[in-house]
Design a protein around this motif. Structure first.
Motif, short mmCIF file in Angstrom:
data_model
loop_
_atom_site.label_atom_id
_atom_site.label_comp_id
_atom_site.label_asym_id
_atom_site.label_seq_id
_atom_site.Cartn_x
_atom_site.Cartn_y
_atom_site.Cartn_z
N TYR A 153 5.27 -0.90 9.19
CA TYR A 153 5.24 -1.87 8.06
C TYR A 153 6.27 -3.01 8.27
O TYR A 153 7.11 -3.11 9.12
CB TYR A 153 6.11 -0.90 6.80
N SER A 154 6.00 -3.94 7.29
CA SER A 154 6.91 -5.28 7.35
C SER A 154 8.19 -4.82 6.34
O SER A 154 8.98 -5.76 6.43
CB SER A 154 6.18 -6.61 6.93
N GLU A 155 8.11 -3.90 5.57
CA GLU A 155 9.25 -3.47 4.87
C GLU A 155 8.69 -2.24 3.82
O GLU A 155 7.65 -2.22 3.73
CB GLU A 155 9.50 -4.60 3.72
N MET A 156 9.86 -1.41 3.75
CA MET A 156 9.60 -0.22 2.94
C MET A 156 10.42 -0.07 1.75
O MET A 156 11.51 -0.40 1.78
CB MET A 156 9.87 1.08 3.68
N HIS A 157 9.97 0.13 0.59
CA HIS A 157 10.64 0.43 -0.82
C HIS A 157 10.98 1.89 -0.42
O HIS A 157 9.95 2.69 -0.90
CB HIS A 157 10.23 -0.02 -1.86
N VAL A 158 12.23 2.48 -0.52
CA VAL A 158 12.33 3.64 -0.41
C VAL A 158 13.41 4.44 -1.38
O VAL A 158 14.24 3.79 -2.00
CB VAL A 158 13.31 4.00 0.86
N ILE B 122 0.96 -1.16 0.08
CA ILE B 122 0.07 -0.15 -0.04
C ILE B 122 0.97 1.27 -0.03
O ILE B 122 1.49 1.52 1.00
CB ILE B 122 -1.03 0.01 1.18
N PRO B 123 0.97 1.68 -1.21
CA PRO B 123 1.99 2.86 -0.96
C PRO B 123 1.68 3.99 -0.32
O PRO B 123 0.37 4.47 -0.20
CB PRO B 123 2.03 3.54 -2.67
N LEU B 124 2.35 5.01 0.31
CA LEU B 124 2.18 5.84 1.19
C LEU B 124 2.87 6.96 0.48
O LEU B 124 2.25 8.26 0.42
CB LEU B 124 2.97 5.78 2.61
N THR C 100 5.22 -0.82 1.49
CA THR C 100 5.02 0.36 1.21
C THR C 100 6.08 0.80 0.21
O THR C 100 6.96 0.32 0.34
CB THR C 100 4.40 1.46 2.27
N ASP C 101 5.67 2.18 -0.46
CA ASP C 101 6.81 2.87 -1.32
C ASP C 101 6.62 4.36 -0.69
O ASP C 101 5.64 4.92 -0.06
CB ASP C 101 6.26 2.89 -2.68
N ILE C 102 7.94 4.71 -0.45
CA ILE C 102 8.22 6.07 0.10
C ILE C 102 9.09 6.94 -1.06
O ILE C 102 10.12 6.18 -1.26
CB ILE C 102 8.97 6.04 1.39
N PHE D 128 5.54 8.86 11.85
CA PHE D 128 4.25 8.09 11.04
C PHE D 128 4.73 6.75 10.68
O PHE D 128 3.72 5.94 10.98
CB PHE D 128 3.71 8.92 10.17
N MET D 129 5.70 6.51 9.93
CA MET D 129 6.23 5.12 9.34
C MET D 129 6.20 4.36 10.25
O MET D 129 6.04 2.94 10.42
CB MET D 129 7.22 5.28 8.51
#
Length: 445
Positions: free
Chosen positions: A323-328, A257-259, A297-299, A317-318
């Motif tokens: 999350y279980s993982e973020m793509h930054v 779910i992209p943030l 998510t994507d950041i 906030f993040m």
């Protein structure tokens, strides 16, 4: 026998489209050869999501021309759609075709073979309202099948060029999706990844038929074990979808779910259609409907106007979303988008420092999430033998909640749904031991 070689850049949707184009060549009696070798036709499926995507696309086009100057070089995909003139200026390019009319590729290739006249077959994609059907019966060397359900996007976020390269949102006919789902199950696939440019927008252009309705149809497909949604917007998760997540045994406990940004001011400048408050309350509803769900998510870091205070607030906030993982990604200017023309561009060094902070946070959250499953048994569809384990039979696969799991076992387990007890958690990989195997082997890979 004529030969064709493919090179695909970009997203899962492009990989799906390339498979569909390969089927067209296959039906004409072509054999597929390696892109690095000699071929009669080279087809490059391009990406334009960043300026770097354009550059890499141009590099691969030139490489194909050098490989065999006599070959027909065809270019499709997003960069082809937005910049056909730039591509035709590259010496040796014969055909440019955008993200539509791909069923005409063979006809164009045949006429170019006779005339040797370059063809620009790109049309205005903004006028396209129909989903382009391409037959995709399977995927080479994959145990998960991509199932494309939608194309295009209506959002026009200020950083994004994609609506101009993919057109407006178009949903695929549900009957065609279900038909392909049955074909893929018969071919031995146990897991589908539903893909699109704006997957959660499925049904926006259909009468009274939404993504939740499609998921219930797929839930009835015998032999299908798992359905994964490649990406969905928080605003698209409604009560009907929450009900599917809660009650369908086939839905994977993983949602991407992209943030994009964790501060309302930045979200507004990005033209995202939610606030952090709305996003957070939606995450709580998802976790109630599907306990233990992995949310990734994507950041985008360092969007124009993002101050240190906004970044700190976003960081907190993040962490709270957990999350279980973020793509930054550091923000990179995309020529032709409103954000590229904005004042207050953020310095590269500041961006890189913020990216590193968020990668560290992502790894902390990833490990914390994985640790929750130590001692528990998860279903893993085995994909391949693990790299770097010579002399030992070690398999690699994904659990439904997207843990990468390594466990001891032979290659005959590939494609099977294995029950694996997690023994050790890691940031990117967990270790486990095989407890049991469900059902028949998928197929030989």
């Amino acid at each position: 026998m004529p030969s064709v070689a493919f090179y695909t850049l970009g997203c899962k949707v492009n990989f799906y489209d390339t498979e569909g184009i390969w089927q067209l060549f296959k039906q004409e009696g072509y054999e597929q050869v390696d892109f690095e070798g000699q071929a009669d036709v080279y087809l490059i499926n391009t990406c334009t999501v960043t300026n770097t995507g354009d550059k890499k696309s141009r590099q691969m086009i030139r490489r194909a021309v050098r490989r065999n100057p006599e070959a027909i070089v065809a270019v499709t995909g997003c960069y082809a759609q937005t910049s056909p003139g730039e591509i035709l200026d590259i010496p040796g390019v014969d055909l440019v075709i955008g993200n539509q009319d791909r069923d005409q590729i063979i006809r164009h290739v045949n006429s170019i073979r006779e005339s040797r006249q370059p063809v620009n077959a790109v049309r205005n994609i903004m006028k396209t309202r129909e989903f382009e059907e391409l037959d995709v019966p399977g995927f080479a060397e994959r145990t998960r099948a991509f199932l494309k359900i939608q194309d295009g996007c209506n959002n026009f976020c200020t950083f994004c060029i994609i609506p101009w390269s993919r057109g407006l949102s178009r949903s695929r006919d549900p009957k065609a999706i279900v038909k392909q789902a049955h074909q893929l199950v018969e071919a031995g696939y146990k897991e589908f990844v539903l893909t699109g440019i704006h997957t959660g927008g499925y049904g926006d252009d259909l009468d009274n038929y939404r993504l939740a309705d499609l998921l219930w149809e797929l839930d009835k497909v015998d032999g299908l074990e798992r359905v994964r949604i490649s990406s969905i917007e928080a605003s698209q998760i409604d009560d009907k979808l929450l009900d599917v997540l809660n009650r369908s045994s086939k839905m994977c406990r993983h949602l991407h779910i992209p943030l994009q940004a964790g501060h309302n001011e930045v979200l507004k400048r990005m033209r995202r259609k939610y606030t952090t408050e709305e996003y957070f309350s939606k995450m709580q509803l998802i976790r109630q409907a599907m306990p233990d769900v992995a949310i990734t998510t994507d950041i985008i870091v360092g969007f124009p106007g993002e101050t240190d205070e906004m970044f700190r607030a976003g960081y907190d906030f993040m962490k709270a979303v957990d999350y279980s993982e973020m793509h930054v990604f550091p923000y990179s200017k995309r020529t032709g988008t409103p954000a590229a023309r904005m004042e207050d561009q953020v310095d590269e060094e500041i961006k890189n420092d913020r990216v590193q902070q968020l990668i560290d946070l992502s790894e902390e959250m990833q490990l914390a999430y994985a640790r929750r499953f130590v001692g528990r048994t998860v279903g893993v569809i085995t994909e391949r033998s693990a790299k770097g384990a010579p002399g030992r039979d070690v398999q690699h696969g994904f659990s439904d909640n997207y843990l990468q799991v390594l466990f001891e076992g032979g290659d005959e387990l590939q494609g099977q749904l294995c029950q694996v007890k997690i023994t050790e958690a890691g940031v990117n990989e967990c270790r486990g031991e095989l407890v049991g195997v469900a059902g028949e082997a998928l197929r030989s890979i």
